[in-house]
Design an enzyme around this catalytic site. Structure first.
Site, PDB file in Angstrom:
ATOM      1  N   LEU A  72       5.984   7.730  -8.679  1.00 21.62           N
ATOM      2  CA  LEU A  72       6.426   9.044  -9.147  1.00 21.62           C
ATOM      3  C   LEU A  72       7.179   8.979 -10.472  1.00 21.62           C
ATOM      4  O   LEU A  72       7.470  10.011 -11.067  1.00 21.62           O
ATOM      5  CB  LEU A  72       7.248   9.738  -8.067  1.00 21.62           C
ATOM      6  N   ALA A 104      13.972   4.276  -3.701  1.00 19.79           N
ATOM      7  CA  ALA A 104      12.900   4.126  -2.710  1.00 19.79           C
ATOM      8  C   ALA A 104      11.597   3.823  -3.430  1.00 19.79           C
ATOM      9  O   ALA A 104      11.459   4.075  -4.635  1.00 19.79           O
ATOM     10  CB  ALA A 104      12.764   5.391  -1.871  1.00 19.79           C
ATOM     11  N   PHE A 105      10.619   3.306  -2.687  1.00 16.60           N
ATOM     12  CA  PHE A 105       9.383   2.828  -3.314  1.00 16.60           C
ATOM     13  C   PHE A 105       8.579   3.944  -3.975  1.00 16.60           C
ATOM     14  O   PHE A 105       7.739   3.692  -4.831  1.00 16.60           O
ATOM     15  CB  PHE A 105       8.514   2.086  -2.283  1.00 16.60           C
ATOM     16  N   LYS A 106       8.875   5.193  -3.616  1.00 12.88           N
ATOM     17  CA  LYS A 106       8.130   6.308  -4.216  1.00 12.88           C
ATOM     18  C   LYS A 106       8.345   6.354  -5.733  1.00 12.88           C
ATOM     19  O   LYS A 106       7.526   6.894  -6.467  1.00 12.88           O
ATOM     20  CB  LYS A 106       8.542   7.633  -3.577  1.00 12.88           C
ATOM     21  N   ASP A 107       9.464   5.794  -6.201  1.00  9.38           N
ATOM     22  CA  ASP A 107       9.718   5.755  -7.644  1.00  9.38           C
ATOM     23  C   ASP A 107       8.639   4.978  -8.398  1.00  9.38           C
ATOM     24  O   ASP A 107       8.391   5.257  -9.572  1.00  9.38           O
ATOM     25  CB  ASP A 107      11.068   5.086  -7.938  1.00  9.38           C
TER      26      ASP A 107
END
Length: 506
Positions: free
Chosen positions: A125, A119-122
């Protein structure tokens, strides 16, 4: 890794959206996460890019990251920042380009789901733990940092993966018990790491987010943490260390469109972003202010269309039914990052912003002035119903063979309806925020209704067959993984739960 060399910039300071007087450095803002007054940290000004698009188009993702982030994180040395970037954007991503562009018909999809948790949070994060531990050293922090985070599904796993077994840190993630997909839940509750804790709350994401913010503002708890040798920070997009890395991929995407001959340097594009907490689209807004030629920022909502209504009327009103949808990461009625935009369009008037946020907390709504509304011309709002989301997935697959997840489908529908309504034919970048594997059942059911009767795990092979995409490691890992986190609590027990996890006696 080779990086561009450029002159050192002046020190960029950060201030709270609720207090114009006090300033902190970038590393202090990252460490704190949330300002002491409950406000969000914002840069005193948005810096301009100091490299041309002609230079950027030939840069790798890592080089672009350095070119952008050095402008914001000015108290990090060149060596420190490059260290963080090189450790973040490495073989954890399944593609060398980190954020590839896919051309589907006449639309470009920026795929931000090639990291460890799909997911784009990677994108942010992967680097935040390195920024945070570097910031702690810079500021001589001796306490353990407790990352306290609420998640609507993706932030939790990406933060857990980033901080697992990082020395000097603990991480506690709260998620809504029935408000995330099964894959999202399994990714969190099977997370290894001695310093990780995952707790399901009996409530929705807004309850989790409000609860976490209340814990940050709790002075009694702060004293208890201090005595026990801890201090809070956040991995949510309230942390400026989450937001700055997200600006990078908008700069990178534009530069690659130039490099690929899809656009000419200086040609304006539009961007459509599936939006919940408003951080991802705010990063695009900052990229535009840095000098990226973006015209319209199109904010795509699901049936929780509080942002669509805000852009249409100038009134933000969370007093409405909370709807559980097939795009759970956008099931949000309190978009915390919108505060940064409100502060900006209020002319950086901390007092005005504070009053609006008080109204939101106490009355559940606020209305901006006509003058502030004029400053929202960069934005357009749109939304997709559950039925429209399913149709978008199905029709895109049938006409092009491209398979997208539910959140990306919301954006794709809004993008298409915006074009039909306005006749605006500028090149369009759609932000693809998650792998279809993260929402396999919803995606496969949209393509063929008969899949609805099957278990999600039984559909992974079918998705591989129709999409041509390998089953990601993130999915293979959870297929038979042991469940390690079973904690649950009521919204009113979050403080008690944190104390228990950290072994704080009262």
């Amino acid at each position: 890794m080779n990086y561009t060399n450029s002159k050192k910039k002046k020190n960029l300071l950060y201030k709270s959206t609720r207090n114009a007087e006090k300033t902190v450095t970038a590393s202090e803002a990252i460490l704190k996460g949330l300002a002491e007054d409950g406000g969000l940290f914002v840069p005193a000004e948005i810096p301009k890019l100091d490299v041309t698009m002609e230079e950027l188009k030939d840069m790798s993702y890592q080089e672009t990251a350095y070119a952008v982030m050095k402008q914001f994180l000015t108290d990090f040395t060149e060596e420190e920042l490059k260290y963080c970037i090189d450790r973040a954007y490495d073989e954890k991503f399944d593609t060398e380009t980190i954020a590839p562009l896919a051309k589907v018909g006449d639309t470009y999809y920026l795929e931000l789901f090639h990291g460890a948790t799909i997911a784009f949070k990677d994108m942010a994060l992967s680097i935040l733990p390195h920024l945070l531990t570097t910031a702690a050293k810079k500021n001589n922090v001796t306490k353990d940092i407790v990352i306290l985070t609420a998640t609507s599904g993706d932030t939790g796993k990406a933060a857990l993966a980033g901080f697992a077994d990082v020395p000097g840190t603990r991480i506690i993630v709260f998620y809504p018990k029935d408000g995330v997909s099964r894959v999202q839940e399994l990714q969190m509750v099977t997370q290894k790491g001695k310093n990780t804790s995952v707790v399901a709350i009996h409530g929705n994401f807004d309850n989790a987010q409000s609860g976490v913010k209340a814990l940050f503002e709790d002075k009694e708890l702060e004293r208890e943490l201090n005595t026990a040798g801890y201090q809070f920070s956040s991995a949510n997009s309230i942390n400026i260390g989450r937001l700055v890395p997200q600006i990078v991929y908008y700069v990178y995407a534009y530069a690659k469109l130039v490099q690929n001959g899809e656009i000419k340097t200086g040609e304006q594009i539009n961007v459509t972003v599936p939006t919940g907490n408003f951080g991802n689209i705010l990063a695009a807004y900052y990229a535009k202010q840095m000098g990226v030629p973006i015209d319209k920022l199109i904010c795509a909502s699901n049936e929780n269309k509080v942002l669509f209504d805000f852009f249409r009327t100038g009134e933000y009103d969370r007093n409405r039914e909370f709807i559980l949808t097939s795009s759970p990461s956008m099931d949000i009625l309190i978009s915390s990052n919108l505060e940064r935009l409100i502060y900006s369009i209020a002319g950086q008037d901390a007092e005005k912003n504070t009053e609006l946020m008080r109204q939101l907390k106490e009355e559940g709504c606020y209305k901006i002035t006509a003058e502030m509304r004029k400053k929202l011309n960069d934005f357009e709002g749109g939304y997709a119903t559950e039925e429209e989301t399913k149709t978008e997935i199905c029709e895109t697959y049938r006409s092009t063979g491209y398979v997208m997840d539910t959140h990306t489908a919301v954006a794709a529908h809004v993008c298409r309806t915006y074009r039909e309504k306005t006749g605006d034919n500028k090149k369009m970048l759609v932000i693809s925020t998650a792998s279809p594997y993260k929402f396999t059942k919803s995606v496969m059911t949209a393509i063929d209704e008969t899949n609805n009767t099957m278990e999600e795990s039984a559909l992974f092979d079918g998705l591989k067959k129709i999409s041509g995409m390998e089953i990601p490691d993130a999915i293979e890992e959870i297929r038979n993984a042991e469940i390690l986190h079973t904690g649950e609590c009521g919204v009113d027990k979050m403080k008690e739960t944190v104390r228990k996890i950290l072994g704080i006696e009262v």
